[in-house]
Design a protein around this motif. Structure first.
Motif: not given
Length: 191
Positions: A137-146, A148-166
């Motif tokens: 997501a960070d890499a696509n933030e600089q080089t990709g489409l928004p 793509d960033v949203a897709k990777y952030l959704a995957i990150e959210l799916e695998h993140t637990r607890g306060p890190k989800r915020l």
């Protein structure tokens, strides 16, 4: 300094001699103990290790090179990290060890193909999916489409637990609000 010169000369002699592999490895190891930033000796030792099929020793050698003081130039560090990603993902089959190197590479070189390829493979590894998605997501933030960033952030959210989800939800909300113009999606993330 005299010892380094003598060791280098001895290593050159063993390079030419047949059956001097073990002694050459020992000499290059001594050279690197005396001068950890000696890239030529490191490369020669790496070549010897590869020839002897000692990939774990190559990985250890490269890891040690990344923590020398003073630090190696940035280009050299990126090259070593790319080599480590290749070693850990290919020969050693230890994907969890590739993650810190992938993150470091993608921070400096967001378009690095090999790092992106391995990170995409790590999306399927449950314990590493969140970190891999975050790095992509960070890499696509600089080089990709928004999108793509949203897709990777959704995957990150799916695998993140607890306060890190915020933090992930905040990033998704800001992205959808400011760059994708998806106000309903932004509202849902902020909510």
């Amino acid at each position: 300094p005299e010892q380094i010169a003598l060791l280098k000369r001895a290593a050159e002699i063993y390079e030419k001699a047949t059956g001097g592999d073990d002694k050459a490895i020992e000499l290059y190891q001594q050279l690197l103990k005396l001068d950890p930033s000696d890239s030529q000796s490191r490369e020669m030792l790496e070549a010897r290790y590869v020839k002897a099929n000692r990939h774990r020793d190559v990985a250890r050698l490269l890891e040690q090179a990344l923590v020398v003081d003073p630090p190696l130039p940035e280009e050299e560090q990126l090259r070593l990290r790319a080599r480590l990603v290749d070693l850990y993902a290919g020969q050693l089959h230890e994907p969890e060890r590739t993650m810190p190197h992938i993150e470091a590479i993608l921070v400096k070189e967001p378009g690095h193909d090999e790092a992106r390829r391995v990170a995409n493979k790590l999306l399927g590894v449950k314990g590493l999916a969140a970190r891999a998605a975050s790095a992509l997501a960070d890499a696509n933030e600089q080089t990709g489409l928004p999108s793509d960033v949203a897709k990777y952030l959704a995957i990150e959210l799916e695998h993140t637990r607890g306060p890190k989800r915020l933090q992930v939800l905040k990033r998704i909300g800001i992205l959808k609000q400011d760059r994708i113009d998806d106000l309903d999606g932004a509202f849902e993330a902020f909510e």
